[in-house]
Scaffold this active site. Structure first.
Site, PDB file in Angstrom:
ATOM      1  N   CYS A  59      -2.347   9.026   2.694  1.00 20.45           N
ATOM      2  CA  CYS A  59      -2.097   8.514   1.339  1.00 20.45           C
ATOM      3  C   CYS A  59      -3.287   8.786   0.437  1.00 20.45           C
ATOM      4  O   CYS A  59      -3.133   9.074  -0.740  1.00 20.45           O
ATOM      5  CB  CYS A  59      -1.808   7.019   1.402  1.00 20.45           C
ATOM      6  SG  CYS A  59      -3.092   6.089   2.238  1.00 20.45           S
TER       7      CYS A  59
ATOM      8  N   GLU B 254       0.893  -1.183   0.000  1.00 18.60           N
ATOM      9  CA  GLU B 254       0.000   0.000   0.000  1.00 18.60           C
ATOM     10  C   GLU B 254       0.913   1.210   0.000  1.00 18.60           C
ATOM     11  O   GLU B 254       1.488   1.554   1.037  1.00 18.60           O
ATOM     12  CB  GLU B 254      -0.854   0.016   1.272  1.00 18.60           C
ATOM     13  CG  GLU B 254      -1.777  -1.166   1.436  1.00 18.60           C
ATOM     14  CD  GLU B 254      -3.016  -1.059   0.586  1.00 18.60           C
ATOM     15  OE1 GLU B 254      -3.141  -0.092  -0.199  1.00 18.60           O
ATOM     16  OE2 GLU B 254      -3.861  -1.957   0.689  1.00 18.60           O
TER      17      GLU B 254
HETATM   18  P1  NAP Z   1       8.255   5.263   4.646  1.00 18.04           P
HETATM   19  O1  NAP Z   1       9.447   6.100   4.852  1.00 18.04           O
HETATM   20  O2  NAP Z   1       8.212   4.359   3.489  1.00 18.04           O
HETATM   21  O3  NAP Z   1       8.056   4.449   6.009  1.00 18.04           O
HETATM   22  C1  NAP Z   1       7.049   3.469   6.161  1.00 18.04           C
HETATM   23  C2  NAP Z   1       7.633   2.254   6.869  1.00 18.04           C
HETATM   24  O4  NAP Z   1       8.611   1.632   6.023  1.00 18.04           O
HETATM   25  C3  NAP Z   1       8.376   2.598   8.159  1.00 18.04           C
HETATM   26  O5  NAP Z   1       8.188   1.558   9.076  1.00 18.04           O
HETATM   27  C4  NAP Z   1       9.821   2.685   7.711  1.00 18.04           C
HETATM   28  O6  NAP Z   1      10.726   2.467   8.769  1.00 18.04           O
HETATM   29  C5  NAP Z   1       9.868   1.578   6.690  1.00 18.04           C
HETATM   30  N1  NAP Z   1      10.901   1.737   5.654  1.00 18.04           N
HETATM   31  C6  NAP Z   1      11.356   2.883   5.104  1.00 18.04           C
HETATM   32  N2  NAP Z   1      12.259   2.606   4.144  1.00 18.04           N
HETATM   33  C7  NAP Z   1      12.379   1.261   4.100  1.00 18.04           C
HETATM   34  C8  NAP Z   1      13.172   0.373   3.320  1.00 18.04           C
HETATM   35  N3  NAP Z   1      14.004   0.813   2.389  1.00 18.04           N
HETATM   36  N4  NAP Z   1      13.052  -0.950   3.537  1.00 18.04           N
HETATM   37  C9  NAP Z   1      12.200  -1.413   4.468  1.00 18.04           C
HETATM   38  N5  NAP Z   1      11.425  -0.622   5.251  1.00 18.04           N
HETATM   39  C10 NAP Z   1      11.500   0.704   5.053  1.00 18.04           C
HETATM   40  O7  NAP Z   1       6.950   6.126   4.538  1.00 18.04           O
HETATM   41  P2  NAP Z   1       6.625   7.462   5.305  1.00 18.04           P
HETATM   42  O8  NAP Z   1       7.228   8.582   4.559  1.00 18.04           O
HETATM   43  O9  NAP Z   1       6.942   7.336   6.748  1.00 18.04           O
HETATM   44  O10 NAP Z   1       5.039   7.442   5.162  1.00 18.04           O
HETATM   45  C11 NAP Z   1       4.392   8.136   4.181  1.00 18.04           C
HETATM   46  C12 NAP Z   1       4.186   7.341   2.913  1.00 18.04           C
HETATM   47  O11 NAP Z   1       3.342   6.243   3.173  1.00 18.04           O
HETATM   48  C13 NAP Z   1       3.474   8.175   1.883  1.00 18.04           C
HETATM   49  O12 NAP Z   1       4.011   7.927   0.612  1.00 18.04           O
HETATM   50  C14 NAP Z   1       2.052   7.684   1.981  1.00 18.04           C
HETATM   51  O13 NAP Z   1       1.284   7.932   0.830  1.00 18.04           O
HETATM   52  C15 NAP Z   1       2.270   6.246   2.238  1.00 18.04           C
HETATM   53  N6  NAP Z   1       1.062   5.642   2.809  1.00 18.04           N
HETATM   54  C16 NAP Z   1       0.322   4.778   2.047  1.00 18.04           C
HETATM   55  C17 NAP Z   1      -0.851   4.242   2.547  1.00 18.04           C
HETATM   56  C18 NAP Z   1      -1.708   3.297   1.729  1.00 18.04           C
HETATM   57  O14 NAP Z   1      -2.599   2.668   2.296  1.00 18.04           O
HETATM   58  N7  NAP Z   1      -1.503   3.162   0.438  1.00 18.04           N
HETATM   59  C19 NAP Z   1      -1.265   4.581   3.838  1.00 18.04           C
HETATM   60  C20 NAP Z   1      -0.493   5.455   4.571  1.00 18.04           C
HETATM   61  C21 NAP Z   1       0.678   5.974   4.053  1.00 18.04           C
HETATM   62  P3  NAP Z   1      11.475   3.684   9.504  1.00 18.04           P
HETATM   63  O15 NAP Z   1      10.430   4.520  10.138  1.00 18.04           O
HETATM   64  O16 NAP Z   1      12.341   3.001  10.499  1.00 18.04           O
HETATM   65  O17 NAP Z   1      12.229   4.417   8.430  1.00 18.04           O
END
Ligand code: NAP
Length: 470
Positions: free
Chosen positions: A265, A231
């Site tokens: 999101c 997602e």
């Molecule tokens: P993010 O940086 O991707 O973080 C989300 C999760 O992934 C965190 O637990 C993070 O850990 C982990 N993570 C980050 N980079 C990673 C990698 N290379 N390998 C494995 N795990 C990794 O996202 P964010 O910026 O915090 O959140 C916002 C994003 O999420 C936006 O793009 C939003 O649209 C999306 N989102 C999508 C949905 C949906 O249902 N489609 C819902 C909510 C949010 P750490 O915190 O330790 O870095």
């Protein structure tokens, strides 16, 4: 990224955690693996009782949990309370409906030359859930409730800025009665994800987060041949046509952009308005956006709290600055505030062109891009002119147009005359770079099930043959 609670309204770090060691991670995976052996042998009715108990605990803990969420990631206290209630409702939904969703499905036995044929849904095993901070309770619950009901166990790697919410979730499912280890929180950074996902005891993964994190997990899971649900981000269009109820559309557009301090999101991010009503819509929309109160998220009069991190706030401002430098017009907001906390004002930007970052990137804050189009076809072209495909909104009073938008918009969901939201009753997910797979409803529950085909032939030996024939 440090594993710590830092209040976004003040910028002060309140609590830090050391990441778990390799040995602690191993032990946690083993506990989850053993818990799966136990959980898969329980009845759906028993799991339903535990999940109902979790719902009751969520209700009882609501105010304290909401305060914790607000402290860790800055959403308003009112929004945090609503999130807790939504989680309790989803737990009750799956407790009530899992029996039906997981029941054997009979097939046409005669067509497949069987005595009986059916489909049986069985759990896969421990599932790794990598989750974001923006709905720190809901994102996890919408995975955990159906997964546990199906008999899977969960390993949560939550975002590093919400460790206390992550620990609360582990405690919640244990207090509700699920076997020790059935839902385990790993306090680890993203660098530990590969180690967990390559462990043979972990059978699948789900990630809600950014496109980059999704690609990384998909690569590892692809190599390991493990099922994933992703997602990812979105830059959802919100199309307004001449026949729309403009007052209502402008009001809902404001909520759709600024709910959760603009960090959702499925927030509408690109407002695509027919030229016949562009000025009338823009006037209403800018008035609503300007009237929102930004401030202390614990204050009940606040509409928009701080962004969750300084980096996130700076990124949003950089996207707005980039648009302005390339000729865009700011209709309201656009100024980064001084002082403590990572606040950003509700902002509307127009005169956007493809050279600007805002045209193609997701903006994760209360900033709306306003686009003018002159026909239905152009509206659809701009709406679909993105690498994302999570949600889409269309506002029109014309039934024929409503039908066309439902078909033509490239998105995992289309909401007509309303804003995108999620319900346990409906599948939720995206297409294109917004990811794949679905959460919620029966479809989401079955993502982490083995859809097993069972074919049963004639068992009894025909008369006159076999060992016992006379
Ligand atoms: P993010 O940086 O991707 O973080 C989300 C999760 O992934 C965190 O637990 C993070 O850990 C982990 N993570 C980050 N980079 C990673 C990698 N290379 N390998 C494995 N795990 C990794 O996202 P964010 O910026 O915090 O959140 C916002 C994003 O999420 C936006 O793009 C939003 O649209 C999306 N989102 C999508 C949905 C949906 O249902 N489609 C819902 C909510 C949010 P750490 O915190 O330790 O870095």
């Amino acid at each position: 990224m440090a594993i710590a609670t830092t209040n976004p309204a003040t910028g002060r770090t309140l609590k830090s955690y050391d990441p778990m060691s390799d040995e602690q991670i191993d032990a946690a995976i083993e506990r989850t693996h053993l818990a799966f052996q136990q959980l898969r042998g329980t009845t759906i009715a028993q799991r339903g009782r535990w999940l109902t108990a979790a719902a009751d605990l969520l209700d009882a803990d609501r105010d304290a949990t909401a305060r914790l969420i607000t402290t860790e990631m800055g959403k308003t206290y009112a929004a945090a309370r609503a999130e807790v209630t939504k989680c309790a409702n989803a737990c009750r939904f799956y407790a009530a409906h899992a029996e039906r969703m997981l029941a054997d499905e009979p097939a046409d036995a005669e067509a497949v030359a069987a005595e009986r044929a059916f489909v049986r849904y069985q759990p896969l095993g421990p599932v790794l859930a990598v989750m974001p901070w923006n709905f720190p309770l809901w994102q996890v619950t919408r995975f955990a409730a159906p997964a546990l009901m199906a008999g899977n166990t969960g390993l949560l790697k939550h975002a590093s800025n919400v460790p206390q919410t992550a620990l609360y979730l582990e405690d919640l499912f244990r207090r509700a009665g699920f076997p020790e280890g059935a839902f385990t929180t790993l306090l680890v950074g993203s660098d530990a994800v590969e180690r967990v996902l390559t462990d043979p005891r972990v059978r699948a993964a789900t990630l809600t987060g950014s496109e980059g994190a999704g690609r990384s997990i998909a690569q590892i899971a692809g190599r390991e041949l493990k099922k994933t649900v992703l997602e990812l981000g979105g830059s959802d269009p919100f199309v307004v046509m001449p026949s729309a109820d403009l007052d209502r559309a402008a009001e809902v557009a404001t909520t759709a952009r600024c709910q959760n301090n603009g960090q959702s999101c499925i927030a509408a991010k690109r407002f695509i308005v027919h030229t016949d009503v562009f000025d009338a819509f823009a006037e209403r929309f800018v008035a609503h956006m300007s009237a929102l109160r930004v401030g202390d998220p614990m204050d009940e009069k606040t509409d928009v709290g701080p962004l969750a991190s300084e980096r996130g706030r700076d990124e949003v401002h950089a996207q707005v600055r980039d648009a302005v430098e390339h000729g865009a017009t700011v209709l309201c907001g656009g100024q980064q505030s001084d002082g403590d906390g990572w606040f950003y004002p509700p902002t509307v930007v127009t005169d956007l062109t493809p050279r600007m970052r805002m045209w193609s990137e997701e903006v994760f804050g209360p900033v709306a891009g306003l686009y003018r189009v002159s026909s239905y076809d152009e509206a659809v072209e701009v709406a679909n002119g993105t690498a994302f495909g999570l949600g889409a909104n269309a506002w029109t009073g014309d039934p024929a147009e409503q039908e066309r938008f439902a078909t033509d918009l490239e998105a995992g969901n289309v909401f007509v005359n309303g804003m995108t939201t999620s319900y346990p009753e409906l599948p939720f997910g995206g297409v294109k770079n917004s990811g794949y797979g679905r959460e919620l409803s029966a479809v989401g529950m079955r993502e982490f099930c083995n859809t097993k085909t069972v074919w049963v032939g004639q068992g009894a030996a025909p008369a006159g043959t076999g060992a016992h024939a006379e």
